[in-house]
Design an enzyme around this catalytic site. Structure first.
Site, mmCIF file in Angstrom:
data_model
loop_
_atom_site.group_PDB
_atom_site.id
_atom_site.type_symbol
_atom_site.label_atom_id
_atom_site.label_comp_id
_atom_site.label_asym_id
_atom_site.label_seq_id
_atom_site.Cartn_x
_atom_site.Cartn_y
_atom_site.Cartn_z
ATOM 1 N N HIS A 169 1.307 5.686 -1.079
ATOM 2 C CA HIS A 169 0.696 6.966 -1.411
ATOM 3 C C HIS A 169 1.478 7.569 -2.572
ATOM 4 O O HIS A 169 1.727 8.774 -2.596
ATOM 5 C CB HIS A 169 0.723 7.905 -0.202
ATOM 6 N N TYR B 242 1.563 -4.291 -20.187
ATOM 7 C CA TYR B 242 2.160 -4.583 -18.882
ATOM 8 C C TYR B 242 1.210 -4.218 -17.751
ATOM 9 O O TYR B 242 1.136 -4.906 -16.730
ATOM 10 C CB TYR B 242 3.491 -3.851 -18.754
ATOM 11 N N HIS C 100 0.861 -1.185 0.000
ATOM 12 C CA HIS C 100 0.000 0.000 0.000
ATOM 13 C C HIS C 100 0.893 1.228 0.000
ATOM 14 O O HIS C 100 1.743 1.385 0.885
ATOM 15 C CB HIS C 100 -0.918 0.024 1.220
#
Length: 220
Positions: A102, A127, A100
């Site tokens: 940002h 891709y 995860h």
């Protein structure tokens, strides 16, 4: 003695991999400050980066180790976004790791109006299709909101990655390496998407996507 010293060889290897990939992501600007978190599935639970920890300065012995009830077994307190990882592991038995971030371009896309919530970045390259497939947008929830677990859980049975609105991507993979590579591909495709906003584009069509599915055995 440290948890890393007590760990079996495979767990010790996974701890070192989390540190290695975290450092690489931080050094290349894919995560800033104490943002982002990494996790890996183990035979007896799972490892997660601790709360308020910079991915650039992780200690393998201080990583959070949790059981499948969410109880902390060793290490520092886990990231407040542990439930994101837990929800994805529950729905994706083949997920061996989750990333995860940002990351800038993916987070920028997550703030845009007018996105297709079922597929918020078009299939610009093979891709992206091969590593991400369709990318749904999860409606905005405040950081740490437990309701986000249900919102993610409703989607990740069919999707290996989701984009959290006004937040960033959550990406799973069979291994940490695979999850990191997929997250990197997502970030690069988000960058392309933003660069091409005012330019006529030609995403892959259905026949081209079907050919990728058939050739590479993709389950999208």
């Amino acid at each position: 003695m440290s948890a890393a010293i007590h760990a079996n060889p495979e767990e010790a290897r996974q701890r070192e991999q989390i540190v290695e990939f975290g450092s690489s992501l931080f050094a290349r600007g894919l995560t800033a400050g104490s943002s982002g978190n990494l996790s890996v599935r183990l035979d007896d639970g799972w490892l997660l980066t601790p709360t308020n920890a910079s991915l650039g300065r992780l200690d393998p012995a201080r990583l959070s180790k949790l059981d499948w009830e969410g109880r902390l077994l060793s290490g520092e307190a886990p990231s407040k976004e542990a439930f994101l990882h837990h929800a994805m592991y529950q729905q994706r038995s083949g997920a061996g790791a989750i990333v995860h971030l940002h990351s800038t371009h993916s987070a920028a896309v997550s703030c845009m109006c007018g996105l297709n919530h079922e597929d918020c970045i078009p299939p610009l390259t093979p891709y992206f299709v091969m590593k991400i497939g369709r990318l749904p947008l999860v409606p905005y929830h405040r950081p740490g909101d437990p309701a986000l677990a249900g919102a993610i859980g409703a989607l990740v049975g069919k999707h290996s990655a989701v984009l959290l609105a006004n937040h960033g991507p959550v990406v799973s993979g069979s291994t940490l390496e695979a999850a990191v590579y997929a997250a990197e591909e997502l970030e690069e495709t988000a960058k392309l998407f933003l660069l091409l906003r005012d330019v006529p584009t030609r995403p892959l069509d259905a026949a081209q996507i079907d050919e990728l599915k058939s050739t590479f055995g993709l389950d999208l």
